[in-house]
Design a protein around this motif. Structure first.
Motif, PDB file in Angstrom:
ATOM      1  N   VAL A 185     -16.825   8.743   5.650  1.00  0.00           N
ATOM      2  CA  VAL A 185     -16.577  10.064   6.230  1.00  0.00           C
ATOM      3  C   VAL A 185     -15.190  10.094   6.872  1.00  0.00           C
ATOM      4  O   VAL A 185     -14.406  11.032   6.657  1.00  0.00           O
ATOM      5  N   PHE A 186     -14.849   9.063   7.637  1.00  0.00           N
ATOM      6  CA  PHE A 186     -13.547   9.030   8.285  1.00  0.00           C
ATOM      7  C   PHE A 186     -12.418   8.906   7.262  1.00  0.00           C
ATOM      8  O   PHE A 186     -11.358   9.515   7.418  1.00  0.00           O
ATOM      9  N   ARG A 187     -12.631   8.118   6.225  1.00  0.00           N
ATOM     10  CA  ARG A 187     -11.592   7.966   5.200  1.00  0.00           C
ATOM     11  C   ARG A 187     -11.341   9.298   4.504  1.00  0.00           C
ATOM     12  O   ARG A 187     -10.199   9.700   4.275  1.00  0.00           O
ATOM     13  N   ARG A 188     -12.417  10.009   4.156  1.00  0.00           N
ATOM     14  CA  ARG A 188     -12.267  11.319   3.510  1.00  0.00           C
ATOM     15  C   ARG A 188     -11.661  12.329   4.476  1.00  0.00           C
ATOM     16  O   ARG A 188     -10.874  13.198   4.069  1.00  0.00           O
ATOM     17  N   PHE A 189     -12.025  12.238   5.750  1.00  0.00           N
ATOM     18  CA  PHE A 189     -11.434  13.113   6.762  1.00  0.00           C
ATOM     19  C   PHE A 189      -9.917  12.950   6.787  1.00  0.00           C
ATOM     20  O   PHE A 189      -9.163  13.937   6.794  1.00  0.00           O
ATOM     21  N   LEU A 190      -9.444  11.697   6.785  1.00  0.00           N
ATOM     22  CA  LEU A 190      -8.015  11.430   6.887  1.00  0.00           C
ATOM     23  C   LEU A 190      -7.247  11.763   5.617  1.00  0.00           C
ATOM     24  O   LEU A 190      -6.112  12.245   5.677  1.00  0.00           O
ATOM     25  N   THR A 191      -7.839  11.510   4.455  1.00  0.00           N
ATOM     26  CA  THR A 191      -7.097  11.662   3.202  1.00  0.00           C
ATOM     27  C   THR A 191      -7.366  12.966   2.464  1.00  0.00           C
ATOM     28  O   THR A 191      -6.547  13.397   1.649  1.00  0.00           O
ATOM     29  N   GLU A 192      -8.508  13.622   2.733  1.00  0.00           N
ATOM     30  CA  GLU A 192      -8.850  14.844   2.022  1.00  0.00           C
ATOM     31  C   GLU A 192      -8.853  16.075   2.920  1.00  0.00           C
ATOM     32  O   GLU A 192      -8.346  17.133   2.543  1.00  0.00           O
ATOM     33  N   TRP A 193      -9.453  15.958   4.109  1.00  0.00           N
ATOM     34  CA  TRP A 193      -9.615  17.121   4.978  1.00  0.00           C
ATOM     35  C   TRP A 193      -8.396  17.365   5.858  1.00  0.00           C
ATOM     36  O   TRP A 193      -7.861  18.471   5.908  1.00  0.00           O
ATOM     37  N   LEU A 194      -7.944  16.335   6.551  1.00  0.00           N
ATOM     38  CA  LEU A 194      -6.909  16.501   7.562  1.00  0.00           C
ATOM     39  C   LEU A 194      -5.578  17.023   7.015  1.00  0.00           C
ATOM     40  O   LEU A 194      -4.968  17.900   7.637  1.00  0.00           O
ATOM     41  N   PRO A 195      -5.075  16.524   5.874  1.00  0.00           N
ATOM     42  CA  PRO A 195      -3.739  16.950   5.426  1.00  0.00           C
ATOM     43  C   PRO A 195      -3.592  18.453   5.216  1.00  0.00           C
ATOM     44  O   PRO A 195      -2.485  18.978   5.306  1.00  0.00           O
ATOM     45  N   ILE A 223       0.845  -1.197   0.000  1.00  0.00           N
ATOM     46  CA  ILE A 223       0.000   0.000   0.000  1.00  0.00           C
ATOM     47  C   ILE A 223       0.879   1.245   0.000  1.00  0.00           C
ATOM     48  O   ILE A 223       1.889   1.311   0.700  1.00  0.00           O
ATOM     49  N   LYS A 224       0.490   2.210  -0.804  1.00  0.00           N
ATOM     50  CA  LYS A 224       1.154   3.514  -0.814  1.00  0.00           C
ATOM     51  C   LYS A 224       0.097   4.561  -0.501  1.00  0.00           C
ATOM     52  O   LYS A 224      -0.923   4.638  -1.188  1.00  0.00           O
ATOM     53  N   PHE A 225       0.327   5.348   0.529  1.00  0.00           N
ATOM     54  CA  PHE A 225      -0.638   6.352   0.934  1.00  0.00           C
ATOM     55  C   PHE A 225      -0.330   7.683   0.267  1.00  0.00           C
ATOM     56  O   PHE A 225       0.826   8.091   0.153  1.00  0.00           O
ATOM     57  N   SER A 226      -1.387   8.353  -0.169  1.00  0.00           N
ATOM     58  CA  SER A 226      -1.228   9.672  -0.774  1.00  0.00           C
ATOM     59  C   SER A 226      -2.447  10.510  -0.445  1.00  0.00           C
ATOM     60  O   SER A 226      -3.509   9.990  -0.093  1.00  0.00           O
ATOM     61  N   VAL A 227      -2.300  11.814  -0.561  1.00  0.00           N
ATOM     62  CA  VAL A 227      -3.410  12.727  -0.336  1.00  0.00           C
ATOM     63  C   VAL A 227      -4.336  12.696  -1.536  1.00  0.00           C
ATOM     64  O   VAL A 227      -3.889  12.688  -2.679  1.00  0.00           O
ATOM     65  N   ALA A 228      -5.634  12.656  -1.282  1.00  0.00           N
ATOM     66  CA  ALA A 228      -6.601  12.644  -2.372  1.00  0.00           C
ATOM     67  C   ALA A 228      -6.869  14.076  -2.830  1.00  0.00           C
ATOM     68  O   ALA A 228      -7.374  14.895  -2.066  1.00  0.00           O
ATOM     69  N   ILE A 229      -6.507  14.390  -4.050  1.00  0.00           N
ATOM     70  CA  ILE A 229      -6.789  15.698  -4.629  1.00  0.00           C
ATOM     71  C   ILE A 229      -7.941  15.492  -5.602  1.00  0.00           C
ATOM     72  O   ILE A 229      -7.769  14.957  -6.689  1.00  0.00           O
ATOM     73  N   TRP A 238     -18.583  13.432  14.787  1.00  0.00           N
ATOM     74  CA  TRP A 238     -17.602  14.231  15.524  1.00  0.00           C
ATOM     75  C   TRP A 238     -16.269  13.487  15.537  1.00  0.00           C
ATOM     76  O   TRP A 238     -16.193  12.313  15.906  1.00  0.00           O
ATOM     77  N   ILE A 239     -15.208  14.196  15.173  1.00  0.00           N
ATOM     78  CA  ILE A 239     -13.866  13.629  15.190  1.00  0.00           C
ATOM     79  C   ILE A 239     -12.960  14.583  15.973  1.00  0.00           C
ATOM     80  O   ILE A 239     -12.828  15.753  15.602  1.00  0.00           O
ATOM     81  N   ALA A 240     -12.357  14.091  17.043  1.00  0.00           N
ATOM     82  CA  ALA A 240     -11.533  14.940  17.905  1.00  0.00           C
ATOM     83  C   ALA A 240     -10.211  15.270  17.216  1.00  0.00           C
ATOM     84  O   ALA A 240      -9.549  14.395  16.644  1.00  0.00           O
ATOM     85  N   ILE A 241      -9.829  16.553  17.292  1.00  0.00           N
ATOM     86  CA  ILE A 241      -8.615  17.032  16.633  1.00  0.00           C
ATOM     87  C   ILE A 241      -7.851  17.962  17.573  1.00  0.00           C
ATOM     88  O   ILE A 241      -8.359  18.381  18.604  1.00  0.00           O
TER      89      ILE A 241
END
Length: 289
Positions: free
Chosen positions: A239-249, A116-122, A277-280
């Motif tokens: 929602v969590f997947r998009r949070f981690l790969t699209e929103w959070l970075p 697996i290679k992780f990347s930011v979703a643009i 709700w996701i704690a940040i």
């Protein structure tokens, strides 16, 4: 985007130790988080559990060894950490659909799972309506069910748990507990330090805990609140997947190791205004325990 680099470094560690002992603690240390948090984050982003990923990668390499090297099946089993031939055969067939001996003969179709290679979703995809809120500590009371590190299994178990709760008398009892903000019904995923994981259906309250129910203390924190009207257009996992790969970075925040919370109105079909709700916390900021 530092967390994404840390996650990639942890995967590199796993790849280097496929034929050796893999320490979840060491992988989590490289990812700069706890083992529970590392497994949670990996599952959301990759869509499979960490244990399943490691098994697939080891069996991919085992199949290459059997097809391209003159080696015994037992030697390959030992190389990838299986002291029992039966366990190795079971793991191999779960990935490839054939036995190790059949794969060794060549000419058979096998499955290859690359690293697996992780990347930011643009993307130009759908919007994620959200707000940032500071929330006080809250105590919740409700019922819970244990979860596993298998995301697919949990995705089946949680809806079944809701259905069972709605059909029984527990839901109405939980609704009556909601005497503290937020006066809603909460779906909470809690990861305990001992490695156990639970899903709660609960409400914020100051009432005593009745027999057969449990309480959970959630500390004050900053939360990213993702909103939706009606049933979620996406699954909570999405929602969590998009949070981690699209929103959070790009947010300037990092993900904290607190329970994840789903917010539903007090009605049995859970329709109306719903939230995740996701704690940040701010990057470089320590959260007070």
């Amino acid at each position: 985007m530092e967390w994404l680099k840390n996650l990639s470094d942890a995967i590199a560690y796993i790849e280097e130790h496929l034929d050796d002992e893999i320490s979840y603690e060491r992988a989590a240390e490289i990812a700069c988080c706890s083992p529970n948090y590392f497994q949670r984050m990996f599952s959301y982003v990759a869509g499979i559990s960490l244990s399943d990923y490691i098994r697939r990668r080891r069996m991919t390499q085992a199949a290459f060894d059997l097809q391209h090297r003159n080696v015994k099946v037992i030697d390959v089993a030992l190389k990838y950490g299986y002291t029992s031939p039966t366990a190795f055969n079971r793991a191999f067939q779960s990935v490839h659909g054939i036995s190790p001996n059949a794969a060794k003969g060549g000419g058979r179709l096998i499955n290859a799972y690359p690293p697996i290679k992780f990347s930011v979703a643009i993307t130009g995809g759908s919007a994620m309506p959200y707000r940032i809120e500071e929330k006080e500590a809250m105590r919740v009371v409700g019922i819970r069910t244990p979860l596993t590190d298998n995301m697919e299994e949990n995705q089946k178990k949680v809806p079944g748990f809701w259905e069972e709760t709605l059909q029984g008398g527990s839901f109405q009892e939980i609704c009556q507990f909601a005497n503290r903000l937020p006066e809603v019904i909460l779906g909470i995923t809690e990861y305990q330090s001992c490695g156990k994981m639970y899903y709660y259906i609960a409400a914020a309250t100051d009432l005593p805990v009745p027999p057969g129910m449990h309480e959970l203390e959630i500390p004050a924190a900053t939360w990213a609140v993702f909103e939706n009207e009606g049933h979620f257009k996406e699954t909570v996992q999405s929602v969590f997947r998009r949070f981690l790969t699209e929103w959070l970075p790009f947010s300037g925040y990092t993900y904290t190791e607190l329970p994840n919370i789903e917010v539903y109105p007090i009605n049995e079909d859970r329709k109306g205004h719903t939230e995740v709700w996701i704690a940040i916390k701010k990057e470089g900021e320590e959260r007070n325990e």
